[in-house]
Write a protein that holds these residues in place. Structure first.
Motif, PDB file in Angstrom:
ATOM      1  N   ALA A 193      65.336  55.750  13.001  1.00  0.00           N
ATOM      2  CA  ALA A 193      64.605  55.392  14.214  1.00  0.00           C
ATOM      3  C   ALA A 193      65.502  55.429  15.441  1.00  0.00           C
ATOM      4  O   ALA A 193      66.724  55.294  15.348  1.00  0.00           O
ATOM      5  CB  ALA A 193      63.994  53.994  14.064  1.00  0.00           C
ATOM      6  N   TRP A 194      64.846  55.614  16.588  1.00  0.00           N
ATOM      7  CA  TRP A 194      65.515  55.514  17.881  1.00  0.00           C
ATOM      8  C   TRP A 194      64.472  55.087  18.904  1.00  0.00           C
ATOM      9  O   TRP A 194      63.262  55.160  18.656  1.00  0.00           O
ATOM     10  CB  TRP A 194      66.171  56.837  18.273  1.00  0.00           C
ATOM     11  N   ALA A 195      64.930  54.598  20.041  1.00  0.00           N
ATOM     12  CA  ALA A 195      64.016  54.112  21.067  1.00  0.00           C
ATOM     13  C   ALA A 195      63.223  55.267  21.663  1.00  0.00           C
ATOM     14  O   ALA A 195      63.744  56.376  21.848  1.00  0.00           O
ATOM     15  CB  ALA A 195      64.792  53.382  22.160  1.00  0.00           C
ATOM     16  N   ASP A 196      61.944  55.009  21.952  1.00  0.00           N
ATOM     17  CA  ASP A 196      61.111  56.026  22.589  1.00  0.00           C
ATOM     18  C   ASP A 196      61.780  56.526  23.866  1.00  0.00           C
ATOM     19  O   ASP A 196      62.246  55.731  24.695  1.00  0.00           O
ATOM     20  CB  ASP A 196      59.738  55.438  22.948  1.00  0.00           C
ATOM     21  N   GLY A 197      61.845  57.841  24.001  1.00  0.00           N
ATOM     22  CA  GLY A 197      62.429  58.437  25.190  1.00  0.00           C
ATOM     23  C   GLY A 197      63.940  58.488  25.193  1.00  0.00           C
ATOM     24  O   GLY A 197      64.539  58.944  26.172  1.00  0.00           O
ATOM     25  N   ALA A 198      64.570  58.017  24.114  1.00  0.00           N
ATOM     26  CA  ALA A 198      66.037  57.983  24.059  1.00  0.00           C
ATOM     27  C   ALA A 198      66.589  59.005  23.074  1.00  0.00           C
ATOM     28  O   ALA A 198      67.679  58.827  22.535  1.00  0.00           O
ATOM     29  CB  ALA A 198      66.515  56.583  23.683  1.00  0.00           C
TER      30      ALA A 198
END
Length: 216
Positions: A193-198
């Motif tokens: 996972a990663w932060a949306d937009g990152a």
């Protein structure tokens, strides 16, 4: 052309902070970091370990760029894809009556005090504790702990038992306790996972490597 060259440069230099919890996604975690380091020699890979259920919050707060997240978890504000599953095991004191078994069923340990934590969301705690059990009963709650070291120390002392993913038998061994396969429970699912937009160049490159290792 200049913009494309800059994107290529950013994908080959910098720092990538990779979050995980305890044993992460098992050997996939180590293999992914090693392959990324091999193909991106100009990038420093920083592994960041978090205590129970802390990986998702670390992504939202920007403390890490990408993480292997144990599910269930609050994935709001995150992009996540399941990349790994593994069975669960039970940690027992070495002298426990079930320590020599080839496997242990979830109902075999209904009367055993179970380690748990107040640091993680309740959904996470209940999933790991298998609450309720298949027969509708509630676990016998034992002592709490704040991290994996505290949990294992108390199991080795004979205070309680614990549940964990099977990879912890490889990464976390100590005198005074044994790991035994746990049956009758769902396997652990792990998401990348990663932060949306990152999803910058380094995150995208790491994700491609993880996907390649999973499918290859």
């Amino acid at each position: 052309m200049a913009a494309a060259a800059e994107r290529h440069r950013r994908a080959k230099t910098g720092v990538l902070r990779v979050g995980f919890e305890a044993s992460g996604a098992g050997e996939l975690t180590t293999r992914a970091r090693a392959e990324f380091a091999r193909t991106h020699p100009g990038v420093r890979v920083e592994p960041k370990r978090f205590d129970w259920g802390g990986e998702a919050d670390a992504l939202r707060s920007g403390d890490v760029d990408v993480a292997f997240v144990w599910l269930p978890a609050d994935l709001s504000g995150l992009h996540a894809e399941i990349v790994h599953t593994e069975p669960r095991i039970v940690g027992l004191p070495a002298g426990h009556r079930l320590a020599g078994n080839a496997s242990v069923g979830i109902l075999d340990v209904g009367d055993e005090p179970l380690m748990w934590t107040e640091r993680a969301p309740r959904e996470w705690v209940d999933w790991w504790a298998v609450n309720p059990r298949p027969d509708g009963s509630e676990p016998r709650w034992g002592p709490t702990n704040d991290n994996v070291e505290e949990m294992l120390e108390q199991v080795a002392e004979g205070v309680a038992i614990c549940f964990a993913p099977s990879s912890m038998a490889l990464y976390y061994t100590r005198p005074g306790m044994v790991w035994v396969p746990l049956t009758g429970v769902e396997p652990l699912r792990v998401a990348l996972a990663w932060a949306d937009g990152a999803d910058g160049p380094l995150v995208r490159s790491f994700a491609r490597i993880v996907r390649g290792l999973v499918t290859g």
